[in-house]
Design a protein around this motif. Structure first.
Motif, mmCIF file in Angstrom:
data_model
loop_
_atom_site.group_PDB
_atom_site.id
_atom_site.type_symbol
_atom_site.label_atom_id
_atom_site.label_comp_id
_atom_site.label_asym_id
_atom_site.label_seq_id
_atom_site.Cartn_x
_atom_site.Cartn_y
_atom_site.Cartn_z
ATOM 1 N N VAL B 9 0.901 -1.161 0.000
ATOM 2 C CA VAL B 9 0.000 0.000 0.000
ATOM 3 C C VAL B 9 0.937 1.208 0.000
ATOM 4 N N ALA B 10 0.738 2.111 -0.922
ATOM 5 C CA ALA B 10 1.758 3.134 -1.163
ATOM 6 C C ALA B 10 1.147 4.468 -1.525
ATOM 7 N N PHE B 11 2.013 5.466 -1.562
ATOM 8 C CA PHE B 11 1.673 6.754 -2.170
ATOM 9 C C PHE B 11 2.415 6.843 -3.494
ATOM 10 N N ASP B 12 1.671 7.116 -4.554
ATOM 11 C CA ASP B 12 2.288 7.272 -5.875
ATOM 12 C C ASP B 12 2.266 8.741 -6.285
ATOM 13 N N THR B 13 3.359 9.169 -6.897
ATOM 14 C CA THR B 13 3.366 10.450 -7.597
ATOM 15 C C THR B 13 3.609 10.133 -9.064
ATOM 16 N N VAL B 14 2.649 10.512 -9.894
ATOM 17 C CA VAL B 14 2.626 10.019 -11.271
ATOM 18 C C VAL B 14 2.498 11.174 -12.251
ATOM 19 N N GLU B 15 3.325 11.118 -13.290
ATOM 20 C CA GLU B 15 3.194 12.088 -14.370
ATOM 21 C C GLU B 15 2.912 11.318 -15.657
ATOM 22 N N ARG B 79 6.735 5.075 -0.903
ATOM 23 C CA ARG B 79 6.437 6.094 -1.926
ATOM 24 C C ARG B 79 7.106 5.742 -3.253
ATOM 25 N N TRP B 80 6.368 5.905 -4.328
ATOM 26 C CA TRP B 80 6.904 5.668 -5.684
ATOM 27 C C TRP B 80 6.587 6.882 -6.552
ATOM 28 N N THR B 81 7.580 7.324 -7.316
ATOM 29 C CA THR B 81 7.366 8.420 -8.255
ATOM 30 C C THR B 81 7.752 7.952 -9.650
ATOM 31 N N GLY B 82 6.857 8.120 -10.592
ATOM 32 C CA GLY B 82 7.135 7.647 -11.949
ATOM 33 C C GLY B 82 6.608 8.596 -13.003
ATOM 34 N N THR B 93 10.994 5.086 -13.456
ATOM 35 C CA THR B 93 10.857 5.321 -12.024
ATOM 36 C C THR B 93 11.809 6.447 -11.654
ATOM 37 N N LEU B 94 11.274 7.535 -11.132
ATOM 38 C CA LEU B 94 12.106 8.697 -10.800
ATOM 39 C C LEU B 94 12.572 8.632 -9.356
ATOM 40 N N ASP B 95 11.771 8.017 -8.498
ATOM 41 C CA ASP B 95 12.143 7.954 -7.091
ATOM 42 C C ASP B 95 11.414 6.779 -6.445
ATOM 43 N N LEU B 96 12.085 6.146 -5.506
ATOM 44 C CA LEU B 96 11.500 5.005 -4.801
ATOM 45 C C LEU B 96 11.949 5.101 -3.357
ATOM 46 N N GLN B 97 11.010 5.215 -2.436
ATOM 47 C CA GLN B 97 11.338 5.241 -1.001
ATOM 48 C C GLN B 97 10.574 4.111 -0.346
ATOM 49 N N LEU B 98 11.289 3.029 0.001
ATOM 50 C CA LEU B 98 10.599 1.869 0.567
ATOM 51 C C LEU B 98 9.989 2.190 1.926
ATOM 52 N N ASN B 99 10.726 2.972 2.721
ATOM 53 C CA ASN B 99 10.250 3.364 4.067
ATOM 54 C C ASN B 99 9.817 2.128 4.867
ATOM 55 N N VAL B 100 8.619 2.131 5.444
ATOM 56 C CA VAL B 100 8.205 0.995 6.292
ATOM 57 C C VAL B 100 8.110 -0.319 5.515
ATOM 58 N N PHE B 101 8.003 -0.232 4.187
ATOM 59 C CA PHE B 101 7.880 -1.431 3.364
ATOM 60 C C PHE B 101 9.203 -2.214 3.321
#
Lengths: 299, 299
Positions: B9-15, B79-82, B93-101
């Motif tokens: 379960v994540a937050f995506d930032t998408v363009e 968090r995933w940014t693509g 993929t511009l950024d990937l932060q696994l954090n708690v994952f």
């Protein structure tokens, strides 16, 4: 119904990841005519050189194809040499010798003028238009085109589209012709340019058919080995137009069945070089694979 | 039948070429669970950070999704940014932060152990295998995977495949896993590795399903605008597994209908960013588009 096809008859030299074939029978009119000949009488308008072998003439004749419109001109036959990539959706043209095809000005024999269906394979759109002027009253006109004419002979192509019921082209060509980057919007835009049906050929992903009131998608038959994709599009068109001619019915359900027959023929031709697989194909083989398409897609 | 899904379960930032969305709900388990929830009870195993908003928890709960297995851990949510290309089959993929994952070790609540169907979304195959050990006696196990695990955790993946009935993956992944360059041969080879069914996802070209005795091809629904393809594969899987759970029937005809439901759900989710389209979707919308798939493919 009788079909007349106008296009090229050529010698192809082809290299694929699976092998190589030298100076084998090719050309849009050859693939189309042989595929269509399983279903209906076909007449061919094309030009070959003096080097074109009698054995190939005999082969075409053995398929019942009317060759009165096949001119033998002084010089050499059209030759194309290409190499497919590992990803066989991509190919490079290594050599192209137009030879007698350079001066091709299709002239229909009188006996062809009453043809019911006309397929204009991929040649200069001005020449395609000239063929229509020689037909008495065709019931159905279908045309194929390519990038080269979309950018280089756009006005001629746009004029032609007003006289075509069906246009066949691939994804990329549909986008180029329409200026749309989405294939569905591209097809809708092309429908506004004249044709009542647009058939988008997508190679190993099958075919999409668009008309005012219907969208139809059929997958390609899943083959474990595609040996040589050359001519698959023209063979598809031959099977499709042939099946339409056999039924004499241009309704949407009939068009859909014909599109599946086109897909069946295309699935066979890529199993071997040139149109070799069609030399031994039977109508039973075709009907069997048609039933496999039903099994592949039904839910 | 009840379904348990294990994934992210994540937050995506998408363009995309059509716009941009910042920190919107994403992750394989989110897309899967919401899609499946239209058909059957779904239980979720995933981890989020303390920053995960109550409103999204409430949204998932409003879909009837059991959240007992959703852990809130100290830290930030994955968090995933693509960014998608003009050709939306491609993305960076511009950024990937696994954090708690990064420390996700899926643990099933006792109340989940009797789940009938388990979907292992795309996580490390060793963790996927660990989930199976916690289930009492699942009737059906389906798994998704990706290039990263095929090359980086192959032994774990091969072990897992012996315990999966269904594997979902894309064209390229199927070729990588099998070592075959043709998708049909690739699927046949994967069937020998354990799964009874292989589902090859081909994006805008649809889905191919392979089992010992059947090949099934379904096109993607032709959309005039694909707004954001993120999550389409997991949404497909959710609709597919959800429909299977609703029917309780794992026969080939039922699998085929479920694959079409998966395609229906995927066709909706790409119409908007994140899983926004699914927030307002109704079962009537779904059944209506299912009938459109019939119309799209019948001949």
């Amino acid at each position: 119904m009788t079909i007349v096809v106008v296009g090229s008859v050529a010698f192809d030299t082809v290299e694929t990841p699976y092998g190589r074939a030298d100076e084998v029978l090719g050309g849009s009119a050859s693939f189309f005519a042989v595929a269509a000949s399983f279903f209906a009488p076909v007449r061919i308008v094309a030009v070959v050189g003096e080097d074109f072998p009698k054995t190939e003439i005999e082969f075409l004749r053995s398929r019942g194809i009317d060759l009165e419109g096949l001119t033998v001109a002084a010089g050499r036959t059209f030759r194309w040499t290409g190499r497919y990539h590992e990803d066989m959706n991509l190919r490079d043209t290594l050599d192209l010798q137009l030879n007698v095809f350079a001066d091709f000005a299709p002239k229909l024999p009188d006996s062809y003028r009453d043809s019911d269906i006309c397929f204009l394979a991929n040649i200069q759109p001005g020449l395609q238009g000239g063929v229509l002027a020689q037909l008495a009253r065709p019931r159905l006109v279908a045309a194929d085109t390519m990038n080269h004419w979309i950018t280089g002979a756009r006005a001629d192509l746009e004029r032609l589209l007003h006289h075509c019921e069906i246009l066949t082209l691939n994804d990329e060509e549909a986008k180029l012709l329409s200026g749309e980057r989405n294939v569905i919007r591209a097809a809708r835009r092309i429908l506004e340019m004249g044709p009542k049906s647009v058939l988008v050929k997508r190679g190993e992903y099958g075919v999409l058919h668009f008309s005012a009131d219907s969208v139809f998608a059929v997958p390609a038959y899943p083959l474990e080995q595609v040996f040589d994709p050359t001519g698959a599009g023209d063979t598809f068109a031959g099977g499709f137009i042939g099946a339409l001619a056999r039924s004499g019915d241009f309704s949407t359900p009939s068009l859909r069945r014909a599109i599946v027959y086109g897909s069946v023929l295309a699935s066979f031709v890529v199993e071997d070089f040139s149109l070799n697989r069609l030399r031994t194909l039977t109508l039973d083989d075709i009907e069997h694979r048609y039933r496999q398409f039903v099994a592949l897609t039904e839910f």
